[in-house]
Design a protein around this motif. Structure first.
Motif, PDB file in Angstrom:
ATOM      1  N   ARG A  28       1.136 -11.644  -3.006  1.00  0.00           N
ATOM      2  CA  ARG A  28       1.733 -11.058  -4.402  1.00  0.00           C
ATOM      3  C   ARG A  28       0.802 -10.765  -5.570  1.00  0.00           C
ATOM      4  O   ARG A  28       0.673  -9.935  -6.069  1.00  0.00           O
ATOM      5  N   LEU A 126       8.092  -8.837  -7.660  1.00  0.00           N
ATOM      6  CA  LEU A 126       7.350  -9.180  -6.188  1.00  0.00           C
ATOM      7  C   LEU A 126       7.958 -10.386  -5.436  1.00  0.00           C
ATOM      8  O   LEU A 126       7.814 -11.329  -6.361  1.00  0.00           O
ATOM      9  N   THR A 134       4.537  -9.656   0.863  1.00  0.00           N
ATOM     10  CA  THR A 134       5.246  -9.669  -0.414  1.00  0.00           C
ATOM     11  C   THR A 134       6.414  -8.472  -0.096  1.00  0.00           C
ATOM     12  O   THR A 134       6.087  -7.595   0.309  1.00  0.00           O
ATOM     13  N   TYR A 136       8.180  -5.856  -2.340  1.00  0.00           N
ATOM     14  CA  TYR A 136       8.405  -5.069  -3.736  1.00  0.00           C
ATOM     15  C   TYR A 136       9.678  -4.677  -3.826  1.00  0.00           C
ATOM     16  O   TYR A 136      10.238  -3.909  -2.998  1.00  0.00           O
TER      17      TYR A 136
END
Length: 186
Positions: A28, A126, A134, A136
Motif C-alpha cells: 500500500r 487502498l 494492494t 485499489y
C-alpha cells in the motif's frame, strides 16, 4: 467503514455512481506514493491528467501539500481517457474532505455547483490483501438534477476513465516497485 470494500459509506445514495478497482502487486505504501504524486499524473493517467491545490478562485498555491479542507482543481479531465491533447477537456473543482495517510484513503466533493443542481463525492482507498498486494478501490456518487444529464452524456466515458486510471495506476506502481525489489530464488 465497510470491511469488505475499504470505502466508507457515502453520505447520499445519489442518482448514479461510477467505480473501479484493481489488484496491484505492491504494498500500500508504494501505491499511495504514486496515487498522491499528482504532478506525475500526466505520465501515467489518461483520465485525470493533472490536479492541483488552489484557493477558492482556482489560483494555484505555492504549497501544493494536500490537506483536508483544501480546494482541488482537477484539469484536464479526458473523457474518453486519452494521453492526447483534447479540444475540450473537462475539469472539476473540489474540496478535499478526507485525507487519511494512516488508512490510505482520500475523498473530495464537488463545490462548483449548488448542491441541488449537482453533487459528486469521490473516494479512493487502498486495501491491503494477502501476499503484500494492494487492492485499489474508487467510487464517485453523483446527485442533483444535473446528475441525470451527466449520466446520459458522459456516464460511459466516466466509467472508461475510472477503469483507465486504475489500470494506469497498476502499471505505474508495478513498473516502479518491481524495479526496486530484488528477485527471490527458490
Amino acid at each position: 467503514m465497510s470491511s469488505t470494500t475499504g470505502l466508507p459509506p457515502l453520505s447520499s445514495k445519489g442518482v448514479f455512481s461510477v467505480s473501479s478497482s484493481c489488484l496491484i502487486n505492491a504494498p500500500r505504501k508504494e501505491v499511495w506514493e504514486v496515487l498522491m504524486d499528482w504532478k506525475s499524473y500526466k505520465e501515467w493517467n489518461p483520465f485525470v491528467r493533472d490536479q492541483r491545490i488552489t484557493d477558492a478562485r482556482k489560483n494555484h498555491l505555492p504549497d501544493e501539500t494536500p490537506r483536508e479542507g483544501c480546494y482541488l482543481y482537477i484539469q484536464p479531465v479526458h473523457i474518453p481517457p486519452s494521453f492526447d491533447n483534447q479540444w475540450f477537456p473537462g475539469s472539476a473543482f473540489e474540496r478535499i474532505t478526507a485525507l487519511d495517510h494512516e488508512n490510505y484513503r482520500t475523498a473530495w466533493v464537488n463545490v462548483e455547483m449548488p448542491h441541488w443542481l449537482l453533487t459528486a463525492e469521490r473516494w479512493q482507498a487502498l486495501v491491503e490483501v494477502e501476499g503484500g498486494k494492494t487492492r485499489y478501490e474508487t467510487i464517485e456518487v453523483f446527485g442533483g438534477l444535473l446528475a441525470y444529464l451527466v449520466r446520459a452524456f458522459v456516464g460511459n466515458g466516466l466509467k472508461k476513465g475510472f477503469i483507465a486510471m486504475a489500470e494506469g495506476l497498476k502499471s505505474r506502481v508495478e513498473e516502479r516497485y518491481e524495479g526496486h525489489v530484488s528477485p527471490t530464488t527458490s
